[in-house]
Write a protein that holds these residues in place. Structure first.
Motif, PDB file in Angstrom:
ATOM      1  N   ALA A  96       2.445 -27.811 -21.936  1.00 58.83           N
ATOM      2  CA  ALA A  96       1.007 -27.529 -21.838  1.00 58.83           C
ATOM      3  C   ALA A  96       0.843 -26.156 -21.192  1.00 58.83           C
ATOM      4  CB  ALA A  96       0.313 -28.610 -21.028  1.00 58.83           C
ATOM      5  N   ILE A  97       0.632 -25.134 -22.003  1.00 60.42           N
ATOM      6  CA  ILE A  97       0.667 -23.771 -21.466  1.00 60.42           C
ATOM      7  C   ILE A  97      -0.519 -23.439 -20.557  1.00 60.42           C
ATOM      8  CG2 ILE A  97       2.082 -22.857 -23.339  1.00 60.42           C
ATOM      9  CD1 ILE A  97      -0.451 -21.753 -24.591  1.00 60.42           C
ATOM     10  N   ASP A  98      -1.651 -24.077 -20.746  1.00 65.53           N
ATOM     11  CA  ASP A  98      -2.815 -23.771 -19.901  1.00 65.53           C
ATOM     12  C   ASP A  98      -2.887 -24.625 -18.645  1.00 65.53           C
ATOM     13  OD1 ASP A  98      -3.823 -21.719 -21.456  1.00 65.53           O
ATOM     14  OD2 ASP A  98      -4.854 -23.106 -22.790  1.00 65.53           O
ATOM     15  N   ARG A  99      -2.147 -25.727 -18.612  1.00 66.57           N
ATOM     16  CA  ARG A  99      -2.168 -26.608 -17.440  1.00 66.57           C
ATOM     17  C   ARG A  99      -0.877 -27.419 -17.404  1.00 66.57           C
ATOM     18  NH1 ARG A  99      -3.419 -31.738 -16.085  1.00 66.57           N
ATOM     19  NH2 ARG A  99      -4.428 -32.095 -14.122  1.00 66.57           N
ATOM     20  N   ALA A 100       0.193 -26.816 -16.904  1.00 69.59           N
ATOM     21  CA  ALA A 100       1.495 -27.473 -16.871  1.00 69.59           C
ATOM     22  C   ALA A 100       1.555 -28.582 -15.832  1.00 69.59           C
ATOM     23  CB  ALA A 100       2.597 -26.454 -16.609  1.00 69.59           C
ATOM     24  N   PHE A 101       0.739 -28.467 -14.813  1.00 78.02           N
ATOM     25  CA  PHE A 101       0.652 -29.513 -13.783  1.00 78.02           C
ATOM     26  C   PHE A 101      -0.744 -29.466 -13.169  1.00 78.02           C
ATOM     27  CE2 PHE A 101       2.661 -25.777 -11.899  1.00 78.02           C
ATOM     28  CZ  PHE A 101       1.841 -25.516 -10.829  1.00 78.02           C
ATOM     29  N   THR A 135      10.588 -22.195 -26.734  1.00 79.78           N
ATOM     30  CA  THR A 135      10.932 -22.792 -25.451  1.00 79.78           C
ATOM     31  C   THR A 135      10.141 -22.028 -24.398  1.00 79.78           C
ATOM     32  OG1 THR A 135      13.153 -23.356 -26.198  1.00 79.78           O
ATOM     33  CG2 THR A 135      12.789 -23.299 -23.822  1.00 79.78           C
ATOM     34  N   PHE A 136       9.297 -22.735 -23.668  1.00 76.08           N
ATOM     35  CA  PHE A 136       8.430 -22.070 -22.703  1.00 76.08           C
ATOM     36  C   PHE A 136       9.127 -21.875 -21.366  1.00 76.08           C
ATOM     37  CE2 PHE A 136       5.310 -24.318 -25.475  1.00 76.08           C
ATOM     38  CZ  PHE A 136       4.836 -23.176 -26.091  1.00 76.08           C
ATOM     39  N   ASP A 137       8.767 -20.798 -20.709  1.00 74.32           N
ATOM     40  CA  ASP A 137       9.294 -20.485 -19.394  1.00 74.32           C
ATOM     41  C   ASP A 137       8.615 -21.388 -18.359  1.00 74.32           C
ATOM     42  OD1 ASP A 137      10.951 -19.113 -17.708  1.00 74.32           O
ATOM     43  OD2 ASP A 137       9.797 -17.266 -17.674  1.00 74.32           O
ATOM     44  N   ALA A 138       9.026 -21.263 -17.116  1.00 76.27           N
ATOM     45  CA  ALA A 138       8.443 -22.070 -16.043  1.00 76.27           C
ATOM     46  C   ALA A 138       6.992 -21.653 -15.796  1.00 76.27           C
ATOM     47  CB  ALA A 138       9.256 -21.891 -14.762  1.00 76.27           C
ATOM     48  N   PRO A 139       6.164 -22.594 -15.383  1.00 77.53           N
ATOM     49  CA  PRO A 139       4.786 -22.224 -15.044  1.00 77.53           C
ATOM     50  C   PRO A 139       4.741 -21.429 -13.741  1.00 77.53           C
ATOM     51  CG  PRO A 139       5.161 -24.533 -14.581  1.00 77.53           C
ATOM     52  CD  PRO A 139       6.393 -24.024 -15.252  1.00 77.53           C
ATOM     53  N   ASN A 140       3.654 -20.730 -13.535  1.00 77.64           N
ATOM     54  CA  ASN A 140       3.444 -19.979 -12.308  1.00 77.64           C
ATOM     55  C   ASN A 140       3.208 -20.982 -11.176  1.00 77.64           C
ATOM     56  OD1 ASN A 140       2.099 -18.570 -10.153  1.00 77.64           O
ATOM     57  ND2 ASN A 140       1.704 -16.912 -11.593  1.00 77.64           N
ATOM     58  N   VAL A 141       3.996 -20.884 -10.109  1.00 76.65           N
ATOM     59  CA  VAL A 141       3.883 -21.827  -8.988  1.00 76.65           C
ATOM     60  C   VAL A 141       3.356 -21.154  -7.717  1.00 76.65           C
ATOM     61  CG1 VAL A 141       5.599 -23.450  -9.843  1.00 76.65           C
ATOM     62  CG2 VAL A 141       6.343 -21.541  -8.439  1.00 76.65           C
ATOM     63  N   SER A 154      -2.248 -17.203  -7.116  1.00 72.86           N
ATOM     64  CA  SER A 154      -2.315 -16.443  -8.364  1.00 72.86           C
ATOM     65  C   SER A 154      -3.407 -17.010  -9.274  1.00 72.86           C
ATOM     66  CB  SER A 154      -0.967 -16.508  -9.081  1.00 72.86           C
ATOM     67  OG  SER A 154      -1.066 -15.961 -10.376  1.00 72.86           O
ATOM     68  N   THR A 155      -4.017 -16.130 -10.062  1.00 69.16           N
ATOM     69  CA  THR A 155      -5.025 -16.594 -11.024  1.00 69.16           C
ATOM     70  C   THR A 155      -4.370 -17.356 -12.174  1.00 69.16           C
ATOM     71  OG1 THR A 155      -4.910 -14.494 -12.193  1.00 69.16           O
ATOM     72  CG2 THR A 155      -6.623 -14.726 -10.507  1.00 69.16           C
ATOM     73  N   ALA A 156      -3.056 -17.200 -12.359  1.00 70.37           N
ATOM     74  CA  ALA A 156      -2.327 -17.906 -13.414  1.00 70.37           C
ATOM     75  C   ALA A 156      -1.621 -19.147 -12.883  1.00 70.37           C
ATOM     76  CB  ALA A 156      -1.315 -16.965 -14.059  1.00 70.37           C
ATOM     77  N   PHE A 157      -1.992 -19.635 -11.706  1.00 68.48           N
ATOM     78  CA  PHE A 157      -1.346 -20.802 -11.093  1.00 68.48           C
ATOM     79  C   PHE A 157      -1.414 -22.003 -12.037  1.00 68.48           C
ATOM     80  CE2 PHE A 157      -1.686 -24.406  -7.903  1.00 68.48           C
ATOM     81  CZ  PHE A 157      -0.328 -24.429  -7.619  1.00 68.48           C
ATOM     82  N   GLY A 158      -0.241 -22.590 -12.299  1.00 65.42           N
ATOM     83  CA  GLY A 158      -0.165 -23.759 -13.174  1.00 65.42           C
ATOM     84  C   GLY A 158      -0.101 -23.429 -14.657  1.00 65.42           C
ATOM     85  N   ARG A 159      -0.162 -22.160 -15.001  1.00 67.88           N
ATOM     86  CA  ARG A 159      -0.143 -21.752 -16.414  1.00 67.88           C
ATOM     87  C   ARG A 159       1.236 -21.206 -16.788  1.00 67.88           C
ATOM     88  NH1 ARG A 159      -4.120 -17.619 -17.805  1.00 67.88           N
ATOM     89  NH2 ARG A 159      -3.606 -18.248 -19.913  1.00 67.88           N
TER      90      ARG A 159
END
Length: 154
Positions: free
Chosen positions: A50-55, A120-126, A130-135
């Motif tokens: 889920a690229i917009d909300r990985a967690f 294959t998607f990379d790890a989400p921003n943790v 960050s404004t991209a947190f969880g993406r």
């Protein structure tokens, strides 16, 4: 070879000398490496595709003024069940040798990397500030690549 032994030379040149090779790779993804975050608890509902909300980002304090600078960490920085997407890749190579003379032949080769074009998607921003947190903002592998070659061997 036995089926085409009686065929004309031109037909044998088309049906003989083929080689096929494949490589399939499947690996688990790397665990997410959490920094010094304030986790409020609860299920993160991790989905590495889920690229917009990985967690679930609502489980963290995202206020930059309230982040921790130095403290005693009370939970691990990695969890075995919270991972980025794993590698699922299929590569294929097709090779054809066509003999011109006894020791002279032409080799035609086609190589297909990531044959199925499976991203294959990379790890989400943790980083919670960050404004991209969880993406997920990057792809970890390359798109399908095709390489064709011909060579004369003597």
């Amino acid at each position: 070879k036995a089926a085409g032994a009686q065929a004309p030379h031109a037909v044998r040149a088309l049906i003989e000398g083929w080689n096929l090779s494949a490589i399939y790779t499947y690996q688990l993804g790397q665990p997410l490496n959490w920094g010094n975050v304030i986790y409020n608890g609860g299920d993160l509902q991790m989905d590495p595709r889920a690229i917009d909300r990985a967690f679930d980002t609502t489980r963290f304090n995202t206020n930059s003024r309230e982040q921790l600078a130095s403290n005693v960490r009370t939970f691990p920085s990695r969890f075995g069940n919270l991972r980025q997407e794993g590698r699922n890749n299929f590569d294929l190579a097709i090779l054809k040798n066509t003999y011109i003379a006894e020791k002279v032949y032409v080799q035609i080769r086609g190589e297909f990397f990531n044959t199925l074009n499976h991203p294959t998607f990379d790890a989400p921003n943790v980083n919670p500030t960050s404004t991209a947190f969880g993406r997920i903002t990057l792809q970890a592998n390359n798109e399908r690549r095709v390489q064709l070659a011909m060579r004369l061997v003597w």
